[in-house]
Scaffold this active site. Sequence first.
Site, mmCIF file in Angstrom:
data_model
loop_
_atom_site.group_PDB
_atom_site.id
_atom_site.type_symbol
_atom_site.label_atom_id
_atom_site.label_comp_id
_atom_site.label_asym_id
_atom_site.label_seq_id
_atom_site.Cartn_x
_atom_site.Cartn_y
_atom_site.Cartn_z
ATOM 1 N N ALA A 1 -20.424 34.845 -16.866
ATOM 2 C CA ALA A 1 -20.401 34.625 -15.416
ATOM 3 C C ALA A 1 -21.448 35.527 -14.781
ATOM 4 O O ALA A 1 -21.945 36.459 -15.405
ATOM 5 C CB ALA A 1 -19.023 34.925 -14.836
ATOM 6 N N LYS A 2 -21.785 35.242 -13.554
ATOM 7 C CA LYS A 2 -22.667 36.104 -12.785
ATOM 8 C C LYS A 2 -22.462 35.778 -11.317
ATOM 9 O O LYS A 2 -22.137 34.657 -10.946
ATOM 10 C CB LYS A 2 -24.135 35.898 -13.174
#
Length: 418
Positions: free
Chosen positions: A106-107
Amino acid sequence: MQVYDHPTFRMACRQFDLVADHLQIPDSERDRLKFPKRSMTVAVPIQGDDGKTHLYTGYRVQHHLTLGPTKGGLRYHPDVTLGEVAALAMWMSWKCAITGLPYGGAKGGIACEPGKMSRGELERLTRRYTQEMIPFIGPQVDVMAPDLGTNEQIMAWMMDTYSVHAGYTVPSIVTGKPVGLGGSLGRREATGRGVSYLVNRATDTIGLDISKTTAAVQGFGNVGSVAALSLARYGVKVIAVTDAFGGVYNQKGLNLWALEKYVAENKSVAGFKEADPVTNEQLLVLPCDILVPAALERQITEANAAKIKCRILAEAANGPTTPEADEILNKRDDIFVIPDILCNAGGVIVSYFEWVQDLQSFFWGETEVVDKLFRILENAFTQIVALGKKQKIPMRQAALSLGIKRVQEAKQVRGLFP
């Protein structure tokens, strides 16, 4: 998907496609492996110190949830876009897979200029963004961490906001927190330490005496500064460093401890008296044994790849080398590449340790953390080097092959619902 269209996302997709061809992944499985499972774009309104309401745009991309919760940093930078964040989330998926962590990638990010904001404005921005993300995050759903432009304090505000909403303290909602709030010893230094450990292993692999080598480091933030100091402890002579405002070069070696003190006072390496000025572009082509790009993505390109004069390219940043540059570097037997998804994995590994410690409410000493970190990096490095030699493929292709294959196999075993 046009919504993610961005040079960095196209770069990540091209890397994936090359490996998918190598692995002979069926076309019917590729899009599910490549594109994010979930993406959020939120409006983040805050009251500025001037009394006016300012609206910022926040993003969060969760690439896949097949192996466990998603994990990844949150960056504050004016150029943050959904496409860039999606690319970073994809790379995080492969990074977690090669190191055996039970995460998907994720980011997140907010398009802002943190250096021009007051502490109060940053706190209001962080808390409002966290509130907007609460339906999509959680210790078993998505765990954030610091990244470009964020730090331990930002994570503390995020943890507090989520905990107030939950009604009890939830330290495992973020990693990279202050140690006093459930953070892990060794987390801040983890990425830089991992870079230097892998550089040391690379020198062993190609037969260099690390104590007689020189290094140039692009980026003197948390990762670059710790990597430089850690390399110096191995006996490496660091001859050049740069940041967003300039750089310094001394062929005889920089006094890193004096430089660190200078940066603490002046917020930049530029102007350090014991060295000559150098630009980011010049640093990348300096003659040195070890080149460490530890800044932004897409720094080594078709234009400068042939001019690089190092023996080891240690990618401490995410995506610093474009596919076009890869084609040039792959033809050069004189450069050993430690690809980004391996080279900078130390941060997420110790973030994993922090998450585990928070869930158990049982904390480890720094020696134990560092020992476990090096064991995981050693295992990943050995596997990737062995795969590269066995299949006669570049290190990046070997690393991506290992990561993508593990995610593909997990999706196949779990199946598709409904």
